[in-house]
Design a protein around this motif. Structure first.
Motif, PDB file in Angstrom:
ATOM      1  N   VAL A  27     -43.005  56.137 -26.129  1.00 33.47           N
ATOM      2  CA  VAL A  27     -43.093  56.134 -27.587  1.00 33.47           C
ATOM      3  C   VAL A  27     -42.276  57.284 -28.169  1.00 33.47           C
ATOM      4  O   VAL A  27     -41.520  57.100 -29.129  1.00 33.47           O
ATOM      5  N   ALA A  28     -42.388  58.477 -27.588  1.00 33.91           N
ATOM      6  CA  ALA A  28     -41.638  59.640 -28.084  1.00 33.91           C
ATOM      7  C   ALA A  28     -40.134  59.385 -28.014  1.00 33.91           C
ATOM      8  O   ALA A  28     -39.406  59.636 -28.979  1.00 33.91           O
ATOM      9  N   LYS A  29     -39.650  58.861 -26.885  1.00 34.13           N
ATOM     10  CA  LYS A  29     -38.220  58.545 -26.733  1.00 34.13           C
ATOM     11  C   LYS A  29     -37.805  57.503 -27.761  1.00 34.13           C
ATOM     12  O   LYS A  29     -36.781  57.648 -28.434  1.00 34.13           O
ATOM     13  N   ASN A  30     -38.594  56.444 -27.906  1.00 30.37           N
ATOM     14  CA  ASN A  30     -38.255  55.370 -28.842  1.00 30.37           C
ATOM     15  C   ASN A  30     -38.202  55.865 -30.286  1.00 30.37           C
ATOM     16  O   ASN A  30     -37.325  55.460 -31.048  1.00 30.37           O
ATOM     17  N   VAL A  31     -39.125  56.734 -30.660  1.00 31.99           N
ATOM     18  CA  VAL A  31     -39.124  57.282 -32.018  1.00 31.99           C
ATOM     19  C   VAL A  31     -37.821  58.035 -32.279  1.00 31.99           C
ATOM     20  O   VAL A  31     -37.182  57.855 -33.317  1.00 31.99           O
ATOM     21  N   ILE A  32     -37.395  58.850 -31.332  1.00 32.36           N
ATOM     22  CA  ILE A  32     -36.151  59.624 -31.505  1.00 32.36           C
ATOM     23  C   ILE A  32     -34.955  58.684 -31.641  1.00 32.36           C
ATOM     24  O   ILE A  32     -34.135  58.835 -32.556  1.00 32.36           O
ATOM     25  N   PHE A  53     -30.908  52.613 -24.654  1.00 30.79           N
ATOM     26  CA  PHE A  53     -32.163  53.363 -24.579  1.00 30.79           C
ATOM     27  C   PHE A  53     -33.407  52.534 -24.880  1.00 30.79           C
ATOM     28  O   PHE A  53     -34.501  52.889 -24.445  1.00 30.79           O
ATOM     29  N   LEU A  54     -33.251  51.447 -25.642  1.00 34.94           N
ATOM     30  CA  LEU A  54     -34.410  50.638 -26.007  1.00 34.94           C
ATOM     31  C   LEU A  54     -34.460  49.310 -25.252  1.00 34.94           C
ATOM     32  O   LEU A  54     -35.409  48.562 -25.413  1.00 34.94           O
ATOM     33  N   ARG A  55     -33.410  49.031 -24.484  1.00 36.25           N
ATOM     34  CA  ARG A  55     -33.313  47.798 -23.689  1.00 36.25           C
ATOM     35  C   ARG A  55     -33.410  46.541 -24.555  1.00 36.25           C
ATOM     36  O   ARG A  55     -33.920  45.505 -24.125  1.00 36.25           O
ATOM     37  N   MET A  56     -32.914  46.625 -25.774  1.00 36.04           N
ATOM     38  CA  MET A  56     -32.858  45.460 -26.661  1.00 36.04           C
ATOM     39  C   MET A  56     -31.608  44.656 -26.341  1.00 36.04           C
ATOM     40  O   MET A  56     -30.609  45.208 -25.901  1.00 36.04           O
ATOM     41  N   GLU A  57     -31.670  43.358 -26.601  1.00 35.74           N
ATOM     42  CA  GLU A  57     -30.488  42.511 -26.490  1.00 35.74           C
ATOM     43  C   GLU A  57     -29.893  42.373 -27.886  1.00 35.74           C
ATOM     44  O   GLU A  57     -30.561  41.874 -28.793  1.00 35.74           O
ATOM     45  N   ILE A  58     -28.663  42.843 -28.047  1.00 36.99           N
ATOM     46  CA  ILE A  58     -27.974  42.809 -29.337  1.00 36.99           C
ATOM     47  C   ILE A  58     -26.618  42.160 -29.114  1.00 36.99           C
ATOM     48  O   ILE A  58     -25.833  42.630 -28.284  1.00 36.99           O
ATOM     49  N   GLY A  59     -26.319  41.105 -29.872  1.00 37.65           N
ATOM     50  CA  GLY A  59     -25.044  40.413 -29.744  1.00 37.65           C
ATOM     51  C   GLY A  59     -23.892  41.194 -30.354  1.00 37.65           C
ATOM     52  O   GLY A  59     -24.088  42.166 -31.094  1.00 37.65           O
ATOM     53  N   GLU A  60     -22.687  40.735 -30.039  1.00 33.82           N
ATOM     54  CA  GLU A  60     -21.474  41.362 -30.567  1.00 33.82           C
ATOM     55  C   GLU A  60     -21.399  41.211 -32.089  1.00 33.82           C
ATOM     56  O   GLU A  60     -21.821  40.191 -32.639  1.00 33.82           O
ATOM     57  N   HIS A  61     -20.854  42.211 -32.734  1.00 33.11           N
ATOM     58  CA  HIS A  61     -20.595  42.220 -34.181  1.00 33.11           C
ATOM     59  C   HIS A  61     -21.864  42.081 -35.021  1.00 33.11           C
ATOM     60  O   HIS A  61     -21.793  41.662 -36.180  1.00 33.11           O
ATOM     61  N   THR A  62     -23.001  42.433 -34.459  1.00 36.63           N
ATOM     62  CA  THR A  62     -24.242  42.439 -35.237  1.00 36.63           C
ATOM     63  C   THR A  62     -24.324  43.755 -35.994  1.00 36.63           C
ATOM     64  O   THR A  62     -24.033  44.811 -35.441  1.00 36.63           O
ATOM     65  N   ALA A  63     -24.703  43.663 -37.263  1.00 33.73           N
ATOM     66  CA  ALA A  63     -24.782  44.841 -38.128  1.00 33.73           C
ATOM     67  C   ALA A  63     -26.230  45.060 -38.550  1.00 33.73           C
ATOM     68  O   ALA A  63     -26.811  44.239 -39.253  1.00 33.73           O
ATOM     69  N   VAL A  64     -26.793  46.163 -38.100  1.00 29.12           N
ATOM     70  CA  VAL A  64     -28.144  46.564 -38.484  1.00 29.12           C
ATOM     71  C   VAL A  64     -27.972  47.674 -39.512  1.00 29.12           C
ATOM     72  O   VAL A  64     -27.460  48.751 -39.204  1.00 29.12           O
ATOM     73  N   GLU A  76     -37.947  46.384 -26.419  1.00 27.03           N
ATOM     74  CA  GLU A  76     -37.325  45.523 -25.413  1.00 27.03           C
ATOM     75  C   GLU A  76     -37.690  44.050 -25.612  1.00 27.03           C
ATOM     76  O   GLU A  76     -37.080  43.167 -25.010  1.00 27.03           O
ATOM     77  N   ARG A  77     -38.643  43.765 -26.484  1.00 27.50           N
ATOM     78  CA  ARG A  77     -39.068  42.389 -26.772  1.00 27.50           C
ATOM     79  C   ARG A  77     -38.306  41.800 -27.967  1.00 27.50           C
ATOM     80  O   ARG A  77     -38.663  40.737 -28.455  1.00 27.50           O
ATOM     81  N   ILE A  78     -37.261  42.503 -28.421  1.00 31.39           N
ATOM     82  CA  ILE A  78     -36.458  42.034 -29.556  1.00 31.39           C
ATOM     83  C   ILE A  78     -35.087  41.604 -29.040  1.00 31.39           C
ATOM     84  O   ILE A  78     -34.427  42.348 -28.317  1.00 31.39           O
ATOM     85  N   LYS A  79     -34.669  40.417 -29.446  1.00 30.16           N
ATOM     86  CA  LYS A  79     -33.347  39.893 -29.089  1.00 30.16           C
ATOM     87  C   LYS A  79     -32.661  39.449 -30.381  1.00 30.16           C
ATOM     88  O   LYS A  79     -33.233  38.670 -31.149  1.00 30.16           O
ATOM     89  N   ILE A  80     -31.454  39.960 -30.609  1.00 34.48           N
ATOM     90  CA  ILE A  80     -30.696  39.627 -31.815  1.00 34.48           C
ATOM     91  C   ILE A  80     -29.347  39.069 -31.380  1.00 34.48           C
ATOM     92  O   ILE A  80     -28.647  39.694 -30.578  1.00 34.48           O
ATOM     93  N   GLY A  81     -28.977  37.936 -31.916  1.00 36.35           N
ATOM     94  CA  GLY A  81     -27.728  37.276 -31.557  1.00 36.35           C
ATOM     95  C   GLY A  81     -26.500  37.969 -32.112  1.00 36.35           C
ATOM     96  O   GLY A  81     -26.566  39.065 -32.672  1.00 36.35           O
ATOM     97  N   ALA A  94     -42.565  43.816 -32.825  1.00 36.83           N
ATOM     98  CA  ALA A  94     -42.911  43.007 -31.660  1.00 36.83           C
ATOM     99  C   ALA A  94     -44.377  43.219 -31.289  1.00 36.83           C
ATOM    100  O   ALA A  94     -44.842  42.731 -30.275  1.00 36.83           O
ATOM    101  N   HIS A  95     -45.100  43.961 -32.097  1.00 39.51           N
ATOM    102  CA  HIS A  95     -46.521  44.213 -31.840  1.00 39.51           C
ATOM    103  C   HIS A  95     -47.296  44.242 -33.147  1.00 39.51           C
ATOM    104  O   HIS A  95     -46.722  44.455 -34.219  1.00 39.51           O
ATOM    105  N   GLU A  96     -48.596  44.031 -33.035  1.00 38.72           N
ATOM    106  CA  GLU A  96     -49.517  44.279 -34.144  1.00 38.72           C
ATOM    107  C   GLU A  96     -50.849  44.711 -33.546  1.00 38.72           C
ATOM    108  O   GLU A  96     -51.379  44.064 -32.656  1.00 38.72           O
TER     109      GLU A  96
END
Length: 170
Positions: A27-32, A53-64, A76-81, A94-96
């Motif tokens: 959690v500490a690493k993820n917050v940073i 660092f978060l092991r997320m799947e992020i597609g090319e040219h995605t803009a957050v 790590e439970r988030i995947k973005i095309g 990914a949680h509640e």
């Protein structure tokens, strides 16, 4: 219907028992990392942080966009095309954590998706390719590919077929 795994807890509310679920150090690493990603204006750097660092799947040219918050406990439970935009100040969960249980679910966002500013994506939902989510929408269920949705709670405003008709009418 959202696809979540449910875990019952006894005693104190589930959030109070957080570190029985997830390591404090994770959690500490993820917050940073998430706080760094929220303020960096560089999409390539942001996506690299998410992947590395978060092991997320992020597609090319995605803009957050600026100030977007990814799930701090289970990113790590988030995947973005590819070629997707997530607008300013949105949240992807990914949680509640509830009183008597907590739920975890994968969030899958397709290719070419536009998510408007200040939207919240709840765990266990899929947003299909080419969908548009209007600003300030609570995405509490799946979004069909190519649909235009909005509101709180989210409603389908136009289906993929209606969106195609609107584009032809231009």
């Amino acid at each position: 219907m959202r696809r979540t795994e449910r875990y019952h807890v006894n005693g104190e509310n589930s959030l109070w028992q957080l570190y029985k679920t997830v390591s404090f150090w994770k959690v500490a690493k993820n917050v940073i990392i998430i706080e760094l990603s929220r303020i960096t204006p560089f999409f390539r750097l942001k996506n690299w942080l998410f992947r590395t660092f978060l092991r997320m799947e992020i597609g090319e040219h995605t803009a957050v966009a600026y100030k977007v918050v990814m799930d701090i406990l289970f990113p790590e439970r988030i995947k973005i095309g590819s070629n997707t935009v997530i607008g300013f100040n949105s949240t992807v969960l990914a949680h509640e954590y509830l009183i008597d249980e907590y739920r975890i679910g994968d969030v899958i966002i397709g290719d070419g998706v536009m998510i408007g500013a200040n939207s919240t994506i709840l765990p266990g939902v899929m947003i299909g390719d080419g969908a548009v989510v209007s600003a300030s929408t609570l995405v509490h269920r799946d979004v069909p590919a190519g649909a235009f949705v909005g509101g709180n709670p989210m409603q389908i405003i136009y289906t993929k077929e209606q969106m195609e008709q609107r584009k032809k009418g231009r």
